[in-house]
Design a protein around this motif. Structure first.
Motif, PDB file in Angstrom:
ATOM      1  N   GLN A   3      63.341  14.429  23.758  1.00  0.00           N
ATOM      2  CA  GLN A   3      63.707  13.115  23.965  1.00  0.00           C
ATOM      3  C   GLN A   3      64.566  12.707  22.836  1.00  0.00           C
ATOM      4  N   ARG A   6      68.019  13.868  23.251  1.00  0.00           N
ATOM      5  CA  ARG A   6      68.838  12.906  24.192  1.00  0.00           C
ATOM      6  C   ARG A   6      69.023  11.443  23.684  1.00  0.00           C
ATOM      7  N   LYS A   7      67.945  10.927  23.073  1.00  0.00           N
ATOM      8  CA  LYS A   7      68.429   9.761  22.469  1.00  0.00           C
ATOM      9  C   LYS A   7      69.864   9.776  21.498  1.00  0.00           C
ATOM     10  N   GLY A  10      72.727  10.242  23.737  1.00  0.00           N
ATOM     11  CA  GLY A  10      72.753   9.216  24.439  1.00  0.00           C
ATOM     12  C   GLY A  10      73.574   8.027  23.625  1.00  0.00           C
ATOM     13  N   PRO A  58      72.126   4.641  33.705  1.00  0.00           N
ATOM     14  CA  PRO A  58      71.516   5.974  34.211  1.00  0.00           C
ATOM     15  C   PRO A  58      71.384   6.888  32.819  1.00  0.00           C
ATOM     16  N   LEU A  59      72.179   6.674  32.109  1.00  0.00           N
ATOM     17  CA  LEU A  59      72.023   7.300  30.666  1.00  0.00           C
ATOM     18  C   LEU A  59      70.945   7.086  30.132  1.00  0.00           C
ATOM     19  N   LYS A  61      68.272   5.578  31.438  1.00  0.00           N
ATOM     20  CA  LYS A  61      66.864   6.425  32.133  1.00  0.00           C
ATOM     21  C   LYS A  61      66.964   7.745  31.672  1.00  0.00           C
ATOM     22  N   TRP A  62      68.033   8.525  31.654  1.00  0.00           N
ATOM     23  CA  TRP A  62      67.880   9.938  31.071  1.00  0.00           C
ATOM     24  C   TRP A  62      67.397  10.013  29.826  1.00  0.00           C
ATOM     25  N   MET A  63      67.791   9.202  28.861  1.00  0.00           N
ATOM     26  CA  MET A  63      67.351   9.043  27.269  1.00  0.00           C
ATOM     27  C   MET A  63      65.998   8.721  27.230  1.00  0.00           C
ATOM     28  N   GLN A  64      65.323   8.030  28.127  1.00  0.00           N
ATOM     29  CA  GLN A  64      63.860   7.818  28.158  1.00  0.00           C
ATOM     30  C   GLN A  64      62.775   8.744  28.844  1.00  0.00           C
ATOM     31  N   LYS A  65      63.259   9.696  29.610  1.00  0.00           N
ATOM     32  CA  LYS A  65      62.709  11.015  30.326  1.00  0.00           C
ATOM     33  C   LYS A  65      61.889  11.510  29.291  1.00  0.00           C
ATOM     34  N   ASP A  67      59.430  14.373  27.316  1.00  0.00           N
ATOM     35  CA  ASP A  67      59.718  15.899  27.051  1.00  0.00           C
ATOM     36  C   ASP A  67      58.700  16.756  28.030  1.00  0.00           C
TER      37      ASP A  67
END
Length: 71
Positions: A3, A6-7, A10, A58-59, A61-65, A67
């Motif tokens: 995560q 991703r952050k 993002g 959407p980006l 949301k993907w960043m907050q997914k 681990d």
């Protein structure tokens, strides 16, 4: 990908997107919107100020997914 990674990715993508979107929106506003009546200008400026959020959602949301190991 974690995560945290991703952050980071993002955040960089969002900054680049806004750096590209901003000048495009300003060019559009300077060339076309200046000819519209005042109320229409206000509406278009509000829309231009908010529309950048739509492709970024959407980006985010993907960043907050979470681990995979935390699911």
């Amino acid at each position: 990908m974690t995560q945290r990674t991703r952050k980071l990715v993002g955040t960089i993508v969002i900054i680049v997107f806004v750096m590209i979107y901003g000048p495009i929106a300003m060019t559009l506003a300077d060339s076309r919107i200046a000819e519209l009546p005042g109320i229409a200008q206000a509406v278009v400026y509000m829309l231009l100020g908010l529309v950048w959020v739509v492709p970024v959602l959407p980006l985010i949301k993907w960043m907050q997914k979470p681990d995979p190991d935390q699911a």
